[in-house]
Design an enzyme around this catalytic site. Structure first.
Site, PDB file in Angstrom:
ATOM      1  N   ASP A 203      41.543  57.084  86.844  1.00 34.24           N
ATOM      2  CA  ASP A 203      40.845  56.115  87.683  1.00 34.24           C
ATOM      3  C   ASP A 203      39.575  57.027  88.133  1.00 34.24           C
ATOM      4  O   ASP A 203      39.768  58.049  88.672  1.00 34.24           O
ATOM      5  CB  ASP A 203      41.505  55.977  89.108  1.00 34.24           C
ATOM      6  CG  ASP A 203      40.830  54.897  90.112  1.00 34.24           C
ATOM      7  OD1 ASP A 203      39.466  55.098  90.113  1.00 34.24           O
ATOM      8  OD2 ASP A 203      41.676  54.131  90.385  1.00 34.24           O
ATOM      9  N   HIS A 204      38.495  56.869  87.456  1.00 34.59           N
ATOM     10  CA  HIS A 204      37.369  57.778  87.705  1.00 34.59           C
ATOM     11  C   HIS A 204      37.086  57.995  89.034  1.00 34.59           C
ATOM     12  O   HIS A 204      36.268  59.064  89.242  1.00 34.59           O
ATOM     13  CB  HIS A 204      36.156  57.300  86.741  1.00 34.59           C
ATOM     14  CG  HIS A 204      35.312  56.180  87.151  1.00 34.59           C
ATOM     15  ND1 HIS A 204      35.417  54.665  87.192  1.00 34.59           N
ATOM     16  CD2 HIS A 204      34.177  56.060  87.779  1.00 34.59           C
ATOM     17  CE1 HIS A 204      34.639  54.034  87.767  1.00 34.59           C
ATOM     18  NE2 HIS A 204      33.689  54.941  88.269  1.00 34.59           N
ATOM     19  N   HIS A 266      40.389  51.403  92.415  1.00 39.18           N
ATOM     20  CA  HIS A 266      39.405  52.071  92.984  1.00 39.18           C
ATOM     21  C   HIS A 266      39.650  52.177  94.700  1.00 39.18           C
ATOM     22  O   HIS A 266      39.834  53.105  95.081  1.00 39.18           O
ATOM     23  CB  HIS A 266      37.989  51.816  92.666  1.00 39.18           C
ATOM     24  CG  HIS A 266      37.583  51.764  91.251  1.00 39.18           C
ATOM     25  ND1 HIS A 266      38.229  52.821  90.492  1.00 39.18           N
ATOM     26  CD2 HIS A 266      36.858  51.240  90.432  1.00 39.18           C
ATOM     27  CE1 HIS A 266      37.875  52.658  89.143  1.00 39.18           C
ATOM     28  NE2 HIS A 266      36.923  51.642  89.206  1.00 39.18           N
TER      29      HIS A 266
HETATM   30  C1  BG6 Z   1      34.612  50.205  87.086  1.00 41.71           C
HETATM   31  C2  BG6 Z   1      34.706  48.621  86.917  1.00 41.71           C
HETATM   32  O1  BG6 Z   1      35.950  50.704  87.200  1.00 41.71           O
HETATM   33  O2  BG6 Z   1      34.001  50.908  87.973  1.00 41.71           O
HETATM   34  C3  BG6 Z   1      33.029  48.315  87.169  1.00 41.71           C
HETATM   35  O3  BG6 Z   1      35.119  48.251  85.914  1.00 41.71           O
HETATM   36  C4  BG6 Z   1      32.324  48.967  88.291  1.00 41.71           C
HETATM   37  O4  BG6 Z   1      32.976  47.016  87.375  1.00 41.71           O
HETATM   38  C5  BG6 Z   1      32.512  50.476  88.238  1.00 41.71           C
HETATM   39  O5  BG6 Z   1      31.016  48.743  88.278  1.00 41.71           O
HETATM   40  C6  BG6 Z   1      31.970  51.153  89.239  1.00 41.71           C
HETATM   41  O6  BG6 Z   1      31.934  52.482  89.154  1.00 41.71           O
HETATM   42  P1  BG6 Z   1      31.070  53.466  89.845  1.00 41.71           P
HETATM   43  O7  BG6 Z   1      31.537  54.689  89.384  1.00 41.71           O
HETATM   44  O8  BG6 Z   1      29.603  53.177  89.232  1.00 41.71           O
HETATM   45  O9  BG6 Z   1      31.043  53.211  91.244  1.00 41.71           O
END
Ligand code: BG6
Length: 515
Positions: A203-204, A266
């Site tokens: 989960d980044h 997230h």
């Molecule tokens: C991804 C989603 O996991 O996270 C996207 O699939 C979203 O829809 C993105 O835009 C948001 O990531 P970040 O790091 O740009 O906030």
């Protein structure tokens, strides 16, 4: 005077800073190598790690995909992605020639056993050449439907097998499952081939510096933790707003919606880190045990209660986007109220809110403290002092803000809210925050799973989300509301929080026009 620096990373046995520890010699095998994520995130992250000197000397990357490419055209494609998306660029660091030489491409159909046999041979050849010690990190960056077949085939040709000191690990991209039963089934399929200790569900958001700093903020400072509970906190808001709409991802997003795309992963990750008890140690088991306890204590929102605890909305032009189903009811915005039934948080609402096509991209966690118990300063009738608010600004203006009351200079005792502000950029300089994928890939190479989601954790997250999605499909569903793109969501969402006598907090910058 130089700033004092203390190392709070998990102290490895050799006593060195864990972040500088170079991983073992290894090969990274990326499935889905011609895809968007590989170009935008994975290769740039690997290259930036190379530039920082954080990759082992004996290292290679094998890209696997169906597209017809050879090593050279793959290198060219990777370079273009890196030039466009990487934090560090090929002309800014001397790592490119070696990095390029260590890139390989393997064309294969994901369900073809022959492709895995030949992959095994290629890995053996590379191993011989670079001396990767048979250590291998597989990265699943394909459409999720392919995860089971890739895992199964890796198992069949023995590539998941660890021997002696050699390790085999697998990173699995989100979404992990479509609902609880599919997540349980995917866990089962993965565990038939890999042990849990080999599995890194990514989960980044957990790789973002500011998200990790939430742990440091809470558990490396003594002043806030005593207040971090129902006695002092009125409620918590977690907001992840995005200005982008659907983009070209209709195929995926129209079946996922905001709940599966953002909340299940997230937002619930931010939620558990905000709410969990202090782990005794910073390691994968202790940290994830505490997060799991929070998820277990969440008061379930039953399908028949979704109208009371959730809002679902869609931006008005969503149905005109290419590729979405006619009359689609997919929610692109949601607001949810969750409670945690434990001693620390009993009856403190956590409001989770996320949406696409909003005015700004902002991720913040705001903690609103209770009002003072008694006010000795005279106020105009009906006036109330605003309570203190602590906002953790996770992106884009990374920092922390604490609002508190101050006396307005001059006669009388009039007060006004002011902010105490910390900004990463001010203290650490511009562009110093590594991309989330850099941290997470490095952690996986080092065998540290603390910032990855455990199998039971992912299932518990689905246990929270599934009944809401079921409710949304039922006669109890709150009606789908439409909001204009570029606004902060539907007015119903304002009413949702106003009904509790509260307001949405924009602690990291005020909402602009269109509210
Ligand atoms: C991804 C989603 O996991 O996270 C996207 O699939 C979203 O829809 C993105 O835009 C948001 O990531 P970040 O790091 O740009 O906030």
């Amino acid at each position: 005077m130089p700033d004092k620096v203390s190392t709070v990373s998990p102290a490895p046995a050799n006593g060195k800073d864990a972040l500088r520890k170079i991983p073992d010699p290894c090969v990274v095998v990326i499935f889905g190598a011609s895809g968007d994520l590989t170009a935008r995130k994975l290769m740039p992250a690997l290259f930036s790690l190379a530039c920082e000197g954080l990759l082992p000397e004996h290292f290679a990357v094998v890209g696997v995909a169906r597209s017809e490419l050879d090593d050279d055209s793959f290198r060219q494609k990777v370079k273009e992605g890196i030039e466009k998306f990487s934090r560090l660029k090929p002309d800014e660091c001397s790592a490119w020639p070696k990095f390029a030489e260590d890139l390989h491409y393997h064309q294969a159909a994901y369900d073809d056993p022959a492709g895995y046999m030949s992959l095994g041979k290629l890995l053996a050849k590379i191993d011989k050449k670079v001396g990767a010690g048979c250590n291998c990190l597989f990265y699943l960056s394909t459409p999720p439907l392919l995860y089971p077949v890739i895992v199964e085939q890796l198992g069949k040709v023995g590539l998941a097998q660890q021997t002696g000191d050699n390790w085999r690990r697998i990173i699995i991209e989100k979404p992990f499952g479509y609902d609880l039963p599919s997540a349980i089934e995917l866990n089962r399929q993965v565990h038939e081939v890999f042990e849990e200790s080999q599995v890194y569900r990514i989960d980044h958001y957990l790789g973002k510096e500011t998200v990790q700093n939430l742990l440091v903020f809470r558990f490396a400072n003594a002043i806030f933790e005593p207040l971090w509970n129902r006695n002092y906190i009125d409620h918590v808001q977690i907001m992840v707003s995005e200005d982008v709409g659907l983009g070209s991802r209709a195929g995926y997003y129209d079946t996922a919606g905001v709940m599966r795309d953002m909340v299940q992963n997230h937002l619930l990750q931010l939620f558990t880190l905000t709410a969990m008890e202090p782990p005794a140690e910073f390691n994968a088991t202790s940290l994830r045990d505490e997060k799991v306890k929070v998820l277990k204590a969440v008061r379930p929102i039953r399908p028949e209660e979704v109208g009371k605890y959730t809002i679902r909305a869609q931006y008005r032009s969503y149905r005109d986007e290419k590729g979405v189903a006619p009359g689609t009811e997919t929610a692109t915005y949601t607001a949810i109220k969750l409670y945690i039934d434990n001693w620390r948080w009993r009856n403190v609402p956590f409001y989770l809110r996320s949406g696409k096509a909003l005015p700004d991209k902002v991720t913040e966690i705001s903690v609103q403290f209770r009002h003072v118990p008694h006010l000795m300063f005279p106020l105009a009738p009906g006036d109330q002092l605003p309570p203190n608010t602590l906002s953790l600004c996770l992106q884009p203006n990374e920092g922390i803000q604490l609002s508190f009351e101050t006396k307005i200079p001059g006669a009388g005792m009039r007060t006004r809210s002011v902010d105490m502000t910390f900004l990463y950029e001010q203290d650490f300089g511009k562009n110093t925050l590594p991309d989330a994928y850099e941290r997470l890939i490095l952690d996986a190479l080092q065998g540290d799973a603390a910032l990855f989601t455990r199998g039971d954790e992912i299932e518990l997250a689905w246990r929270i989300v599934d009944p809401i999605l079921q409710g949304w499909q039922s006669k109890h569903a709150p009606s789908l509301i439409f909001y204009e793109s570029g606004t902060w969501g539907p007015s119903k969402a304002e009413e949702f929080i106003k009904a509790d006598g509260r307001e949405w907090i924009y602690g990291c910058g005020m909402p602009q026009d269109g509210k």
